[in-house]
Design an enzyme around this catalytic site. Structure first.
Site, PDB file in Angstrom:
ATOM      1  N   CYS A 103      22.839 -24.114 -54.438  1.00  0.00           N
ATOM      2  CA  CYS A 103      23.116 -24.393 -53.714  1.00  0.00           C
ATOM      3  C   CYS A 103      24.608 -24.704 -53.754  1.00  0.00           C
ATOM      4  O   CYS A 103      24.795 -25.511 -54.439  1.00  0.00           O
ATOM      5  CB  CYS A 103      23.218 -24.429 -52.194  1.00  0.00           C
ATOM      6  SG  CYS A 103      23.703 -24.313 -51.015  1.00  0.00           S
ATOM      7  N   VAL A 104      25.633 -24.236 -53.414  1.00  0.00           N
ATOM      8  CA  VAL A 104      27.308 -24.256 -54.271  1.00  0.00           C
ATOM      9  C   VAL A 104      28.108 -24.247 -52.883  1.00  0.00           C
ATOM     10  O   VAL A 104      27.969 -23.524 -51.559  1.00  0.00           O
ATOM     11  CB  VAL A 104      27.959 -24.720 -54.911  1.00  0.00           C
ATOM     12  CG1 VAL A 104      26.937 -24.392 -56.013  1.00  0.00           C
ATOM     13  CG2 VAL A 104      28.324 -22.603 -55.392  1.00  0.00           C
TER      14      VAL A 104
END
Length: 125
Positions: A103-104
């Site tokens: 998750c970025v």
């Protein structure tokens, strides 16, 4: 390879497919919170947009003959990491098997949406 397409998820608007199956593994393109019935962004909050993303992914999984329980990896993109907790609450309702995940936060997502998710899932189990 087999191309996956469903009218229950947003149509590809470029040189890509909604998803591809190779050797009983589904790879989806990133899904953003577009309501396929209207072509409009669904909601203005991270929760509403994440729900639409999950509906779009669910439609692709169903078309491929699998479900959320067979997802092995997700990649999640957020426009603001400050939305992580609220996004995660929605995400957790769908990915109960806790697949591997990245998750970025990104600078900008298509159509300035708040989130996008792509996944890899096993077919036929």
């Amino acid at each position: 390879m087999k191309v996956i397409h469903t009218d229950n998820a947003p149509a590809a608007i470029g040189p890509y497919s909604q998803g591809m199956i190779l050797n009983d593994v589904l790879f989806t393109s990133g899904q953003i919170p577009i309501d396929p019935a209207t072509g409009e962004i669904a909601g203005t909050t991270i929760e509403a947009q994440a729900e639409q993303v999950m509906k779009n992914l669910g439609a692709l999984l169903k078309e491929a003959g699998t479900g959320f329980e067979n997802v092995v990896k997700t990649t999640c993109f957020l426009s603001d990491m400050g939305d992580f907790a609220a996004f995660n609450d929605v995400y957790a309702k769908y990915f109960v098997n806790k697949p591997a995940r990245s998750c970025v936060a990104v600078k900008t997502l298509p159509k300035n949406v708040l989130c996008e998710v792509e996944l890899i899932a096993e077919i036929g189990k």
